[in-house]
Design a protein around this motif. Structure first.
Motif, mmCIF file in Angstrom:
data_model
loop_
_atom_site.group_PDB
_atom_site.id
_atom_site.type_symbol
_atom_site.label_atom_id
_atom_site.label_comp_id
_atom_site.label_asym_id
_atom_site.label_seq_id
_atom_site.Cartn_x
_atom_site.Cartn_y
_atom_site.Cartn_z
ATOM 1 N N GLU A 1 -4.410 -12.923 9.993
ATOM 2 C CA GLU A 1 -4.826 -13.628 8.927
ATOM 3 C C GLU A 1 -5.435 -12.533 7.690
ATOM 4 O O GLU A 1 -5.973 -11.516 8.137
ATOM 5 N N PRO A 2 -4.915 -12.785 6.518
ATOM 6 C CA PRO A 2 -5.136 -11.709 5.478
ATOM 7 C C PRO A 2 -6.625 -11.841 5.228
ATOM 8 O O PRO A 2 -7.564 -12.697 5.285
ATOM 9 N N ARG A 3 -6.952 -10.328 4.817
ATOM 10 C CA ARG A 3 -8.510 -10.261 4.517
ATOM 11 C C ARG A 3 -8.478 -9.486 3.341
ATOM 12 O O ARG A 3 -9.129 -9.749 2.228
ATOM 13 N N GLN A 4 -8.117 -8.218 3.273
ATOM 14 C CA GLN A 4 -8.298 -7.476 1.876
ATOM 15 C C GLN A 4 -6.896 -7.315 1.374
ATOM 16 O O GLN A 4 -5.913 -6.968 1.987
ATOM 17 N N ASP A 5 -6.767 -7.242 0.162
ATOM 18 C CA ASP A 5 -5.511 -7.192 -0.806
ATOM 19 C C ASP A 5 -6.089 -6.526 -2.122
ATOM 20 O O ASP A 5 -6.507 -7.196 -2.728
ATOM 21 N N SER A 6 -5.891 -5.263 -2.096
ATOM 22 C CA SER A 6 -6.170 -4.451 -3.449
ATOM 23 C C SER A 6 -5.421 -3.499 -3.768
ATOM 24 O O SER A 6 -4.072 -3.251 -3.143
ATOM 25 N N SER A 7 -5.573 -2.574 -4.792
ATOM 26 C CA SER A 7 -4.991 -1.640 -5.362
ATOM 27 C C SER A 7 -5.912 -0.131 -5.589
ATOM 28 O O SER A 7 -7.050 -0.571 -5.890
ATOM 29 N N THR A 8 -5.684 1.037 -5.353
ATOM 30 C CA THR A 8 -6.316 2.211 -5.388
ATOM 31 C C THR A 8 -6.369 2.313 -7.221
ATOM 32 O O THR A 8 -7.239 2.948 -7.523
ATOM 33 N N ALA A 9 -5.787 1.393 -7.886
ATOM 34 C CA ALA A 9 -5.912 1.299 -9.316
ATOM 35 C C ALA A 9 -7.312 1.037 -9.757
ATOM 36 O O ALA A 9 -7.809 1.073 -10.749
ATOM 37 N N GLU B 1 -2.936 -1.641 6.167
ATOM 38 C CA GLU B 1 -1.631 -0.700 5.758
ATOM 39 C C GLU B 1 -1.954 -0.525 4.366
ATOM 40 O O GLU B 1 -2.691 -1.180 3.774
ATOM 41 N N ILE B 2 -1.322 0.628 4.235
ATOM 42 C CA ILE B 2 -1.366 1.031 2.815
ATOM 43 C C ILE B 2 -0.050 1.262 2.263
ATOM 44 O O ILE B 2 0.881 2.095 2.937
ATOM 45 N N GLU B 3 0.618 0.704 1.163
ATOM 46 C CA GLU B 3 2.226 1.061 0.723
ATOM 47 C C GLU B 3 2.352 2.476 0.673
ATOM 48 O O GLU B 3 1.945 3.506 0.119
ATOM 49 N N GLY B 4 3.420 3.038 1.410
ATOM 50 C CA GLY B 4 4.017 4.113 1.675
ATOM 51 C C GLY B 4 3.460 4.962 2.496
ATOM 52 O O GLY B 4 3.972 6.012 2.940
ATOM 53 N N LEU B 5 2.310 4.483 3.025
ATOM 54 C CA LEU B 5 1.578 5.394 4.052
ATOM 55 C C LEU B 5 1.427 4.798 5.450
ATOM 56 O O LEU B 5 0.891 5.471 6.440
ATOM 57 N N PRO C 1 1.807 14.672 -1.348
ATOM 58 C CA PRO C 1 1.604 14.000 -2.644
ATOM 59 C C PRO C 1 2.806 13.638 -3.548
ATOM 60 O O PRO C 1 2.750 12.707 -4.185
ATOM 61 N N ASP C 2 3.768 14.604 -3.222
ATOM 62 C CA ASP C 2 4.939 14.427 -4.216
ATOM 63 C C ASP C 2 5.566 12.951 -3.807
ATOM 64 O O ASP C 2 6.559 12.664 -4.643
ATOM 65 N N GLU C 3 5.327 12.387 -2.848
ATOM 66 C CA GLU C 3 5.906 11.136 -2.333
ATOM 67 C C GLU C 3 4.959 9.914 -2.459
ATOM 68 O O GLU C 3 5.425 8.748 -2.000
ATOM 69 N N VAL C 4 3.952 10.243 -3.012
ATOM 70 C CA VAL C 4 2.911 8.987 -3.276
ATOM 71 C C VAL C 4 2.286 8.949 -4.488
ATOM 72 O O VAL C 4 1.789 9.886 -5.123
ATOM 73 N N ASN C 5 2.259 7.707 -5.161
ATOM 74 C CA ASN C 5 1.579 7.529 -6.295
ATOM 75 C C ASN C 5 0.130 7.018 -6.061
ATOM 76 O O ASN C 5 -0.076 5.825 -6.059
ATOM 77 N N HIS C 6 -0.745 7.925 -5.519
ATOM 78 C CA HIS C 6 -1.719 7.580 -4.937
ATOM 79 C C HIS C 6 -2.783 6.750 -6.067
ATOM 80 O O HIS C 6 -3.769 6.278 -5.424
ATOM 81 N N ALA C 7 -2.730 6.929 -7.302
ATOM 82 C CA ALA C 7 -3.387 6.340 -8.273
ATOM 83 C C ALA C 7 -3.193 4.441 -8.246
ATOM 84 O O ALA C 7 -4.120 4.071 -8.834
ATOM 85 N N ASP C 8 -2.321 4.305 -7.636
ATOM 86 C CA ASP C 8 -1.873 2.560 -7.777
ATOM 87 C C ASP C 8 -0.877 2.378 -6.341
ATOM 88 O O ASP C 8 0.176 2.311 -6.660
#
Length: 293
Positions: A209-217, A268-272, A192-199
């Motif tokens: 081809e792109p399908r989903q593009d969003s944020s955990t925010a 893909e998830i940013e940082g993960l 958790p110290d390396e992830v801003n999981h809220a965003d």
């Protein structure tokens, strides 16, 4: 820290990353599982890294990437946790978290191929933030208490068969969620110290081809709220995996075709980290298609 499990199915080696090098932590733990995540061995790994006493894993880049956690005792999922996805599913945003289950044998490596179930016509993709439990959670007093029970975060693909889920389900979703391999997980477990999981950004692609593009925010219910809420009804055990929902952009929306034999799904998830699966038709369906040609 960033943990992974590298090697053939059933013989994965637990490793930790530092400065783009993977270090073998099997002298400290036999696996990345609930026993490890809930013990002082996590701190022991950090101490060993700082002391330079771990051995780099030879040819790590050439090894298969397994799921970054050994088979959990439970995979617990939250449905329709992004308002736009609820809308494309034809539903109003939920007023309380919607829970369903996936079986532990759905958890597989992030780049392992996935078999489309026999007779399936509506296999779908879902990029999701996964939460790995590090400490038993039962009857937590508040969402603020949840953070102490989280070991880390992972990228997950909550693969779903929509006909099984909605048309022959009897009112429950899990028939469409539990085919073997229907939960590619990883490549890494990030603390958790390396992830801003809220965003963090979540994306998915089908054949490039792109399908989903969003944020955990945009989550309706936050990670902390989910863990607290679940703990009122069940006990989350160390090593368990909680999936937090998927954003809009799946085939269920009617905007895209469902997965077919040979399709390549990437999430893909940013940082993960990023996953890539080739989906393959069941051998019976392959034989039927060949006979029809």
């Amino acid at each position: 820290m960033k943990f992974a499990r590298l090697g053939p199915i059933g013989s994965e080696i637990p490793v930790v990353e530092s400065d783009d090098t993977w270090f073998d932590i099997s002298p400290i733990t036999r696996d990345i599982d609930g026993d490890f995540l809930s013990s002082s061995k996590v701190a022991d790994v950090r101490t060993a890294l700082d002391a330079g006493s771990l051995t780099a894993l030879a040819d790590a880049d050439d090894l298969r990437i397994g799921a970054p956690i050994a088979r959990p005792s439970a995979v617990i999922c939250i449905g329709m946790n992004y308002a736009a996805h609820a809308a494309e599913s034809g539903s109003a945003p939920p007023k309380t978290p919607i829970m369903f289950m996936k079986t532990p044998n759905t958890v597989t490596g992030p780049n392992d191929s996935v078999e489309i179930p026999r007779g399936s016509t509506k296999t779908d993709w879902e990029v999701e933030l996964g939460v790995v439990i590090g400490k038993r959670a039962s009857y937590l007093d508040s969402p603020d208490a949840a953070a102490a029970h989280i070991a880390g975060f992972v990228t997950a693909n909550d693969v779903s068969e929509r006909a099984f889920q909605l048309e022959v389900s009897g009112g429950q979703w899990s028939k469409g969620k539990c085919a073997p391999g229907f939960n590619p997980t990883g490549p890494w477990l990030v603390t958790p110290d390396e992830v801003n999981h809220a965003d963090v950004r979540l994306t998915s692609f089908v054949n490039g081809e792109p399908r989903q593009d969003s944020s955990t925010a945009d989550l309706i219910f936050s990670v902390e709220h989910i863990i607290w809420n679940l703990s009122q009804y069940l006990a989350l055990e160390p090593g368990d995996l909680v999936l937090t929902g998927t954003p809009e952009g799946v085939a269920l929306s009617g905007r895209f075709p469902y997965i077919s034999d040979g399709d390549v799904i990437e999430v893909e998830i940013e940082g993960l980290g990023r996953q890539r699966q080739i989906f393959k038709a069941h051998e019976d369906d392959r034989a039927t298609a060949a006979m029809a040609e």
